[in-house]
Write a protein that holds these residues in place. Structure first.
Motif, PDB file in Angstrom:
ATOM      1  N   ARG A   1       0.824  -1.224   0.000  1.00 23.03           N
ATOM      2  CA  ARG A   1       0.000   0.000   0.000  1.00 23.03           C
ATOM      3  C   ARG A   1       0.856   1.272   0.000  1.00 23.03           C
ATOM      4  NH1 ARG A   1      -3.243   1.209   4.213  1.00 23.03           N
ATOM      5  NH2 ARG A   1      -1.878   0.210   5.755  1.00 23.03           N
ATOM      6  N   PHE A   2       1.966   1.239   0.696  1.00 22.51           N
ATOM      7  CA  PHE A   2       2.855   2.404   0.813  1.00 22.51           C
ATOM      8  C   PHE A   2       4.107   2.168  -0.021  1.00 22.51           C
ATOM      9  CE2 PHE A   2       1.522   3.938   5.347  1.00 22.51           C
ATOM     10  CZ  PHE A   2       0.190   3.933   4.946  1.00 22.51           C
ATOM     11  N   THR A   3       4.630   3.238  -0.603  1.00 23.85           N
ATOM     12  CA  THR A   3       5.869   3.177  -1.360  1.00 23.85           C
ATOM     13  C   THR A   3       6.767   4.328  -0.941  1.00 23.85           C
ATOM     14  OG1 THR A   3       4.730   2.211  -3.268  1.00 23.85           O
ATOM     15  CG2 THR A   3       6.905   3.143  -3.644  1.00 23.85           C
ATOM     16  N   ILE A   4       7.994   4.004  -0.564  1.00 21.31           N
ATOM     17  CA  ILE A   4       8.968   5.018  -0.190  1.00 21.31           C
ATOM     18  C   ILE A   4       9.915   5.244  -1.359  1.00 21.31           C
ATOM     19  CG2 ILE A   4      10.637   3.409   0.850  1.00 21.31           C
ATOM     20  CD1 ILE A   4      11.067   5.532   3.062  1.00 21.31           C
ATOM     21  N   SER A   5      10.308   6.490  -1.550  1.00 19.34           N
ATOM     22  CA  SER A   5      11.237   6.821  -2.620  1.00 19.34           C
ATOM     23  C   SER A   5      12.049   8.040  -2.192  1.00 19.34           C
ATOM     24  CB  SER A   5      10.506   7.096  -3.929  1.00 19.34           C
ATOM     25  OG  SER A   5       9.632   8.200  -3.790  1.00 19.34           O
ATOM     26  N   SER A   6      13.098   8.315  -2.951  1.00 11.04           N
ATOM     27  CA  SER A   6      13.928   9.469  -2.601  1.00 11.04           C
ATOM     28  C   SER A   6      14.364  10.215  -3.844  1.00 11.04           C
ATOM     29  CB  SER A   6      15.157   9.031  -1.796  1.00 11.04           C
ATOM     30  OG  SER A   6      16.042   8.270  -2.594  1.00 11.04           O
ATOM     31  N   ASP A   7      14.538  11.498  -3.685  1.00 14.99           N
ATOM     32  CA  ASP A   7      15.154  12.348  -4.694  1.00 14.99           C
ATOM     33  C   ASP A   7      16.463  12.821  -4.074  1.00 14.99           C
ATOM     34  OD1 ASP A   7      16.040  14.497  -6.276  1.00 14.99           O
ATOM     35  OD2 ASP A   7      13.990  15.007  -6.869  1.00 14.99           O
ATOM     36  N   ASN A   8      17.545  12.164  -4.427  1.00 14.40           N
ATOM     37  CA  ASN A   8      18.813  12.449  -3.756  1.00 14.40           C
ATOM     38  C   ASN A   8      19.292  13.869  -4.018  1.00 14.40           C
ATOM     39  OD1 ASN A   8      18.563   9.815  -3.032  1.00 14.40           O
ATOM     40  ND2 ASN A   8      20.569   9.180  -3.763  1.00 14.40           N
ATOM     41  N   ALA A   9      19.026  14.378  -5.198  1.00 11.95           N
ATOM     42  CA  ALA A   9      19.455  15.745  -5.509  1.00 11.95           C
ATOM     43  C   ALA A   9      18.755  16.756  -4.604  1.00 11.95           C
ATOM     44  CB  ALA A   9      19.181  16.061  -6.970  1.00 11.95           C
ATOM     45  N   LYS A  10      17.511  16.496  -4.278  1.00 16.02           N
ATOM     46  CA  LYS A  10      16.743  17.399  -3.419  1.00 16.02           C
ATOM     47  C   LYS A  10      16.851  17.006  -1.954  1.00 16.02           C
ATOM     48  CE  LYS A  10      13.267  18.599  -6.891  1.00 16.02           C
ATOM     49  NZ  LYS A  10      11.817  18.605  -7.226  1.00 16.02           N
ATOM     50  N   LYS A  11      17.501  15.897  -1.666  1.00 13.71           N
ATOM     51  CA  LYS A  11      17.607  15.383  -0.294  1.00 13.71           C
ATOM     52  C   LYS A  11      16.196  15.287   0.308  1.00 13.71           C
ATOM     53  CE  LYS A  11      22.077  14.988  -0.219  1.00 13.71           C
ATOM     54  NZ  LYS A  11      22.322  15.161  -1.666  1.00 13.71           N
ATOM     55  N   THR A  12      15.304  14.722  -0.452  1.00 15.22           N
ATOM     56  CA  THR A  12      13.910  14.603  -0.033  1.00 15.22           C
ATOM     57  C   THR A  12      13.462  13.152  -0.181  1.00 15.22           C
ATOM     58  OG1 THR A  12      13.430  16.883  -0.658  1.00 15.22           O
ATOM     59  CG2 THR A  12      11.549  15.391  -0.439  1.00 15.22           C
ATOM     60  N   VAL A  13      12.749  12.684   0.805  1.00 18.77           N
ATOM     61  CA  VAL A  13      12.188  11.334   0.797  1.00 18.77           C
ATOM     62  C   VAL A  13      10.673  11.451   0.789  1.00 18.77           C
ATOM     63  CG1 VAL A  13      11.962   9.201   2.117  1.00 18.77           C
ATOM     64  CG2 VAL A  13      14.190  10.320   1.917  1.00 18.77           C
TER      65      VAL A  13
END
Length: 121
Positions: A67-79
């Motif tokens: 149901r949940f999916t975690i992801s990251s944008d390393n350039a933005k340092k955002t999860v």
């Protein structure tokens, strides 16, 4: 200064979706993973999911798998935490944290302020 800033919480009906964001700064990202935790009223804080910046390894609690999916944008340092098929039992304050281990014993070191997620039936 270490900062972890959550956003994206709100009120949603059962079956709906929300996407939480955690903007991180002030620490060496290679040294940490980022975890999402939640705490419902009268309950202990529990781990929901986590991700390792360097290799995108992820871990999920059984209660949110599929149901949940975690992801990251390393350039933005955002999860991000994409939450689908939300149920009333998902209602809680959701926190992100910089953790030392993405797994069963996360050892959080820095916490965000939390964002409220309320799922109505």
């Amino acid at each position: 200064e270490v900062q972890l800033v959550e956003s994206g919480g709100g009120l949603v009906q059962a079956g709906g979706s929300l996407r939480l964001s955690c903007a991180a700064s002030g620490f060496t990202f290679d040294d940490y993973a980022i975890g999402w935790f939640r705490q419902a009223p009268g309950k202990e804080r529990e781990g929901v999911s986590c991700i390792v910046f360097s290799d995108a390894y992820t871990h999920y609690a059984d209660s949110v798998k599929g149901r949940f999916t975690i992801s990251s944008d390393n350039a933005k340092k955002t999860v991000y935490l994409q939450m689908n098929s939300l149920q009333p039992e998902d209602t809680a304050v959701y926190y992100c944290a910089a953790i030392l281990d993405c797994g069963l014993d996360p050892l959080p070191e820095f916490w965000g302020q939390g964002t409220q997620v309320t799922v109505s039936s």
